[in-house]
Design a protein around this motif. Structure first.
Motif, PDB file in Angstrom:
ATOM      1  N   LYS A 344      72.699  19.003 -54.744  1.00 40.55           N
ATOM      2  CA  LYS A 344      71.798  20.123 -54.997  1.00 40.55           C
ATOM      3  C   LYS A 344      70.585  19.674 -55.794  1.00 40.55           C
ATOM      4  CE  LYS A 344      75.160  23.955 -55.114  1.00 40.55           C
ATOM      5  NZ  LYS A 344      75.786  24.979 -55.989  1.00 40.55           N
ATOM      6  N   GLU A 345      70.826  18.904 -56.839  1.00 40.56           N
ATOM      7  CA  GLU A 345      69.735  18.490 -57.720  1.00 40.56           C
ATOM      8  C   GLU A 345      68.729  17.595 -57.004  1.00 40.56           C
ATOM      9  OE1 GLU A 345      70.155  17.978 -61.993  1.00 40.56           O
ATOM     10  OE2 GLU A 345      72.319  17.791 -61.676  1.00 40.56           O
ATOM     11  N   VAL A 346      69.225  16.590 -56.285  1.00 46.06           N
ATOM     12  CA  VAL A 346      68.289  15.675 -55.629  1.00 46.06           C
ATOM     13  C   VAL A 346      67.574  16.378 -54.479  1.00 46.06           C
ATOM     14  CG1 VAL A 346      69.577  13.616 -56.314  1.00 46.06           C
ATOM     15  CG2 VAL A 346      70.078  14.683 -54.115  1.00 46.06           C
ATOM     16  N   HIS A 347      68.257  17.312 -53.830  1.00 48.58           N
ATOM     17  CA  HIS A 347      67.633  18.051 -52.732  1.00 48.58           C
ATOM     18  C   HIS A 347      66.501  18.939 -53.254  1.00 48.58           C
ATOM     19  CE1 HIS A 347      67.250  19.782 -48.803  1.00 48.58           C
ATOM     20  NE2 HIS A 347      67.616  21.000 -49.200  1.00 48.58           N
ATOM     21  N   LEU A 348      66.766  19.668 -54.327  1.00 46.66           N
ATOM     22  CA  LEU A 348      65.728  20.516 -54.909  1.00 46.66           C
ATOM     23  C   LEU A 348      64.607  19.687 -55.513  1.00 46.66           C
ATOM     24  CD1 LEU A 348      67.946  23.244 -56.625  1.00 46.66           C
ATOM     25  CD2 LEU A 348      66.560  23.479 -54.548  1.00 46.66           C
ATOM     26  N   GLY A 406      77.970  24.799 -50.999  1.00 47.67           N
ATOM     27  CA  GLY A 406      77.649  23.491 -50.428  1.00 47.67           C
ATOM     28  C   GLY A 406      77.435  23.491 -48.929  1.00 47.67           C
ATOM     29  N   ILE A 407      77.965  24.500 -48.228  1.00 47.35           N
ATOM     30  CA  ILE A 407      77.851  24.506 -46.770  1.00 47.35           C
ATOM     31  C   ILE A 407      76.403  24.674 -46.344  1.00 47.35           C
ATOM     32  CG2 ILE A 407      78.498  25.713 -44.656  1.00 47.35           C
ATOM     33  CD1 ILE A 407      81.193  26.339 -45.928  1.00 47.35           C
ATOM     34  N   ALA A 408      75.728  25.699 -46.874  1.00 49.38           N
ATOM     35  CA  ALA A 408      74.312  25.903 -46.544  1.00 49.38           C
ATOM     36  C   ALA A 408      73.468  24.713 -46.982  1.00 49.38           C
ATOM     37  CB  ALA A 408      73.812  27.187 -47.211  1.00 49.38           C
ATOM     38  N   LEU A 409      73.841  24.132 -48.118  1.00 47.92           N
ATOM     39  CA  LEU A 409      73.113  22.959 -48.627  1.00 47.92           C
ATOM     40  C   LEU A 409      73.172  21.803 -47.630  1.00 47.92           C
ATOM     41  CD1 LEU A 409      71.714  21.454 -51.023  1.00 47.92           C
ATOM     42  CD2 LEU A 409      74.013  20.884 -51.835  1.00 47.92           C
ATOM     43  N   ILE A 410      74.360  21.562 -47.089  1.00 49.81           N
ATOM     44  CA  ILE A 410      74.505  20.472 -46.119  1.00 49.81           C
ATOM     45  C   ILE A 410      73.745  20.795 -44.838  1.00 49.81           C
ATOM     46  CG2 ILE A 410      76.168  19.232 -44.677  1.00 49.81           C
ATOM     47  CD1 ILE A 410      78.193  19.581 -46.977  1.00 49.81           C
ATOM     48  N   LEU A 411      73.828  22.042 -44.388  1.00 45.48           N
ATOM     49  CA  LEU A 411      73.079  22.431 -43.188  1.00 45.48           C
ATOM     50  C   LEU A 411      71.577  22.277 -43.378  1.00 45.48           C
ATOM     51  CD1 LEU A 411      75.056  25.608 -42.065  1.00 45.48           C
ATOM     52  CD2 LEU A 411      74.964  23.392 -40.900  1.00 45.48           C
ATOM     53  N   ASP A 412      71.115  22.441 -44.612  1.00 47.42           N
ATOM     54  CA  ASP A 412      69.693  22.289 -44.901  1.00 47.42           C
ATOM     55  C   ASP A 412      69.271  20.825 -44.944  1.00 47.42           C
ATOM     56  OD1 ASP A 412      67.256  23.515 -45.287  1.00 47.42           O
ATOM     57  OD2 ASP A 412      67.409  23.508 -47.474  1.00 47.42           O
ATOM     58  N   ASN A 413      70.227  19.919 -44.770  1.00 51.88           N
ATOM     59  CA  ASN A 413      69.917  18.486 -44.739  1.00 51.88           C
ATOM     60  C   ASN A 413      70.195  17.894 -43.366  1.00 51.88           C
ATOM     61  OD1 ASN A 413      69.192  17.152 -47.531  1.00 51.88           O
ATOM     62  ND2 ASN A 413      70.657  18.784 -47.983  1.00 51.88           N
ATOM     63  N   CYS A 414      70.041  18.726 -42.343  1.00 50.78           N
ATOM     64  CA  CYS A 414      70.308  18.265 -40.978  1.00 50.78           C
ATOM     65  C   CYS A 414      69.082  17.706 -40.280  1.00 50.78           C
ATOM     66  CB  CYS A 414      70.873  19.419 -40.142  1.00 50.78           C
ATOM     67  SG  CYS A 414      72.564  19.856 -40.603  1.00 50.78           S
ATOM     68  N   SER A 415      67.919  17.831 -40.891  1.00 51.95           N
ATOM     69  CA  SER A 415      66.701  17.329 -40.258  1.00 51.95           C
ATOM     70  C   SER A 415      66.636  15.813 -40.337  1.00 51.95           C
ATOM     71  CB  SER A 415      65.471  17.930 -40.947  1.00 51.95           C
ATOM     72  OG  SER A 415      65.473  19.324 -40.852  1.00 51.95           O
ATOM     73  N   ILE A 416      65.921  15.217 -39.428  1.00 53.29           N
ATOM     74  CA  ILE A 416      65.703  13.773 -39.458  1.00 53.29           C
ATOM     75  C   ILE A 416      64.919  13.407 -40.713  1.00 53.29           C
ATOM     76  CG2 ILE A 416      64.538  11.843 -38.322  1.00 53.29           C
ATOM     77  CD1 ILE A 416      65.098  13.221 -35.654  1.00 53.29           C
ATOM     78  N   ASP A 417      65.406  12.401 -41.414  1.00 46.83           N
ATOM     79  CA  ASP A 417      64.773  11.952 -42.658  1.00 46.83           C
ATOM     80  C   ASP A 417      64.790  10.434 -42.656  1.00 46.83           C
ATOM     81  OD1 ASP A 417      63.984  11.322 -45.215  1.00 46.83           O
ATOM     82  OD2 ASP A 417      65.560  12.456 -46.250  1.00 46.83           O
ATOM     83  N   GLY A 452      64.994  28.508 -41.560  1.00 48.73           N
ATOM     84  CA  GLY A 452      64.317  27.229 -41.374  1.00 48.73           C
ATOM     85  C   GLY A 452      65.117  26.259 -40.552  1.00 48.73           C
ATOM     86  N   VAL A 453      65.461  25.113 -41.149  1.00 50.72           N
ATOM     87  CA  VAL A 453      66.051  24.018 -40.395  1.00 50.72           C
ATOM     88  C   VAL A 453      67.516  24.260 -40.047  1.00 50.72           C
ATOM     89  CG1 VAL A 453      64.511  22.333 -41.433  1.00 50.72           C
ATOM     90  CG2 VAL A 453      66.717  22.807 -42.497  1.00 50.72           C
ATOM     91  N   ALA A 454      68.120  25.255 -40.641  1.00 47.25           N
ATOM     92  CA  ALA A 454      69.544  25.462 -40.398  1.00 47.25           C
ATOM     93  C   ALA A 454      69.761  26.228 -39.107  1.00 47.25           C
ATOM     94  CB  ALA A 454      70.173  26.206 -41.574  1.00 47.25           C
ATOM     95  N   ASP A 455      69.320  25.675 -37.953  1.00 44.18           N
ATOM     96  CA  ASP A 455      69.534  26.316 -36.673  1.00 44.18           C
ATOM     97  C   ASP A 455      70.819  25.787 -36.052  1.00 44.18           C
ATOM     98  OD1 ASP A 455      68.963  23.856 -35.567  1.00 44.18           O
ATOM     99  OD2 ASP A 455      66.841  24.317 -35.248  1.00 44.18           O
ATOM    100  N   ASP A 456      71.039  26.139 -34.766  1.00 43.04           N
ATOM    101  CA  ASP A 456      72.333  25.798 -34.181  1.00 43.04           C
ATOM    102  C   ASP A 456      72.349  24.459 -33.452  1.00 43.04           C
ATOM    103  OD1 ASP A 456      70.863  26.352 -31.939  1.00 43.04           O
ATOM    104  OD2 ASP A 456      72.400  27.600 -30.991  1.00 43.04           O
ATOM    105  N   THR A 457      71.271  23.649 -33.611  1.00 42.26           N
ATOM    106  CA  THR A 457      71.236  22.362 -32.913  1.00 42.26           C
ATOM    107  C   THR A 457      72.375  21.466 -33.364  1.00 42.26           C
ATOM    108  OG1 THR A 457      68.845  22.521 -32.750  1.00 42.26           O
ATOM    109  CG2 THR A 457      69.819  20.343 -32.396  1.00 42.26           C
ATOM    110  N   ILE A 458      72.564  21.393 -34.660  1.00 38.22           N
ATOM    111  CA  ILE A 458      73.609  20.538 -35.194  1.00 38.22           C
ATOM    112  C   ILE A 458      74.987  21.077 -34.831  1.00 38.22           C
ATOM    113  CG2 ILE A 458      74.589  19.570 -37.297  1.00 38.22           C
ATOM    114  CD1 ILE A 458      71.893  18.432 -36.458  1.00 38.22           C
ATOM    115  N   LEU A 459      75.127  22.420 -34.888  1.00 38.96           N
ATOM    116  CA  LEU A 459      76.421  22.999 -34.549  1.00 38.96           C
ATOM    117  C   LEU A 459      76.783  22.729 -33.094  1.00 38.96           C
ATOM    118  CD1 LEU A 459      76.145  26.402 -36.444  1.00 38.96           C
ATOM    119  CD2 LEU A 459      77.466  24.391 -37.093  1.00 38.96           C
TER     120      LEU A 459
END
Length: 482
Positions: A344-348, A406-417, A452-459
């Protein structure tokens, strides 16, 4: 080839002369002949006790001569050089006599050769600062002899340990000669056992020598014996490991952690690298100090405390990746919550300003030339990987991730980085493990609204699809193609 009676008699006669006469080059040649003969296994096995006694008498005489070497080095350089050469050759002959020959080891031990060799080594150490090749050659041969007489002989191992540890071994490890240091580490490794390893924590001088050996893993990377000592002995003792780690600088800790990480990939399945409680200690080190990594957002990549945290995370990721002996780390009291909290901290932090934790598409953490990378590279991805590992088949941890948001947090890190290669794949892995057989977590995913990035592509990659219904999201399995 076995020694004949005449050849043995000649050897005994020649050795007797060396023990009593003024040293000459002829004596050196004689010893070289004996050394060469002792290379042959049959000859070595047939050598009688008298011959070894005469060889020991030569060493005793050389020990007396070694007392005067300091003065001889200044005023009689030629005689000193010859004395050192003959000493080296005599120790070399002793070394050869012990190769795979238990009987010779026992005879030489009974004669007192181990104690005498340490006395000679102590005298040679006093004149080693000059860097003379002759001195180093004699030191190397003496150390090799101790190594050979110890192999497979517990009584010899115990004698060597009692006489050499820690003071003489410390002085030998301080030598500016890589071969001598390597041979010393070989002797230490040969003599160490579980009881001796446990004794290392009882004395600060012994602990200091243990730390010296770990440091040699960094300063002399070509010396394999240091790695063997650390991985096959030091890491097996939880108490020693904890005390060493507490006394280390961050630079020294990095050396140790790099070694552990490398060995985790090669250790044999039936032989654990370290006890579970040592691994739990590393997990606690991570939870207690993990926020130190936040310094990387504003300081240079050389912050060693932060780099220790990075390496601890790498180790914990490997340990929890199906290693049965370490999977109890899933039950560590604070590991999961600390990992989710740090994510959470590093993401924010990465979203609030541009820094090393900000998602990028330009490989900004990779240094020019590709030879090195910023320590924060893949850090977020590895946090997600660890969360996924800790949740695999573990209902309590699955629930805890949901409770910690943590679930939404992980989904918010699904973009290419580009600063976190494979982060989307690790997110897929983590979400799969968090949802597996957990209806509450699955319902939570169903109730999420698009943000935002938390769409269903990853799911979809996980075999699910998301349908919108009444302003909410419904999780459905993907239909397989016929």
């Amino acid at each position: 080839m076995a020694a004949s009676g005449d050849s043995m008699q000649n050897i005994n006669s020649a050795l007797c002369q060396i023990a009593t006469e003024k040293l000459t080059n002829t004596h050196l040649t004689t010893l070289q002949t004996v050394t060469k003969a002792l290379r042959d296994g049959q000859f070595r096995a047939s050598v009688d006790r008298e011959a070894l006694g005469n060889l020991f008498a030569v060493l005793s005489r050389l020990s007396v001569d070694a007392e005067d070497l300091i003065e001889m080095m200044d005023s009689q350089e030629g005689e000193a050089s010859l004395c050192l050469k003959i000493t080296a050759e005599c120790l070399r002959a002793h070394r050869n006599a012990c190769v795979q020959c238990f009987q010779n080891q026992c005879w030489l031990r009974d004669l007192g050769s181990i104690k005498l060799s340490f006395e000679i080594l102590t005298r040679l150490l006093k004149i080693s600062s000059g860097g003379s090749d002759d001195v180093y050659d004699a030191l190397r041969c003496g150390i090799q002899f101790l190594g050979n007489i110890a192999v497979g002989n517990q009584l010899c191992k115990d004698d060597i340990w009692e006489l050499g540890f820690p003071h003489i071994f410390w002085d030998l490890l301080e030598l500016a000669d890589e071969k001598a240091v390597s041979y010393t580490c070989m002797v230490i490794h040969t003599c160490l056992d579980e009881d001796k390893t446990e004794q290392l924590v009882k004395d600060t001088r012994q602990l200091k020598l243990s730390l010296k050996i770990v440091d040699l893993c960094r300063t002399l990377p070509e010396v394999d014996w240091t790695v063997f000592i650390v991985t096959q002995h030091f890491l097996k003792s939880s108490e020693l490991f904890r005390k060493m780690y507490a006394e280390m600088s961050n630079e020294e800790r990095l050396t140790l952690l790099e070694l552990i990480l490398a060995q985790l990939g090669v250790v044999e399945e039936e032989s654990s690298l370290m006890p579970l409680n040592a691994a739990q200690f590393l997990a606690s080190c991570f939870t207690d100090h993990c926020r130190a990594v936040l310094a990387l957002s504003s300081e240079s990549s050389g912050d060693q405390e932060a780099m220790v945290v990075v390496r601890l995370l790498d180790i914990l990721c490997v340990m929890t990746s199906g290693c049965k002996e370490f999977m109890a780390l899933q039950d560590h009291a604070d590991l999961l919550s600390a990992t989710v909290g740090l994510l959470k901290e590093v993401h924010l932090l990465g979203k609030s300003s541009k820094n090393v934790f900000t998602a990028a598409h330009d490989f900004s953490l990779t240094r020019p030339g590709g030879a090195d990378t910023h320590p924060a590279l893949s850090f977020k991805a590895h946090l997600i990987r660890l969360i996924g590992n800790l949740c695999h088949g573990h209902g309590v941890n699955q629930d805890k991730v949901r409770e910690l948001d943590g679930i939404a947090l992980i989904l918010d890190n699904c973009s290419i980085d580009s600063n976190n290669p494979f982060i989307s794949q690790w997110a897929v892995f983590a979400i799969r493990n968090i949802l597996e057989r957990n209806l509450d977590n699955q319902k939570m995913i169903q109730g999420l609204r698009r943000q935002g990035v938390a769409d269903d592509t990853i799911l979809r990659e996980m075999g699910f699809r998301v349908e919108e219904r009444d302003g909410g999201l419904l999780l459905r399995p993907l239909k397989k193609d016929p």
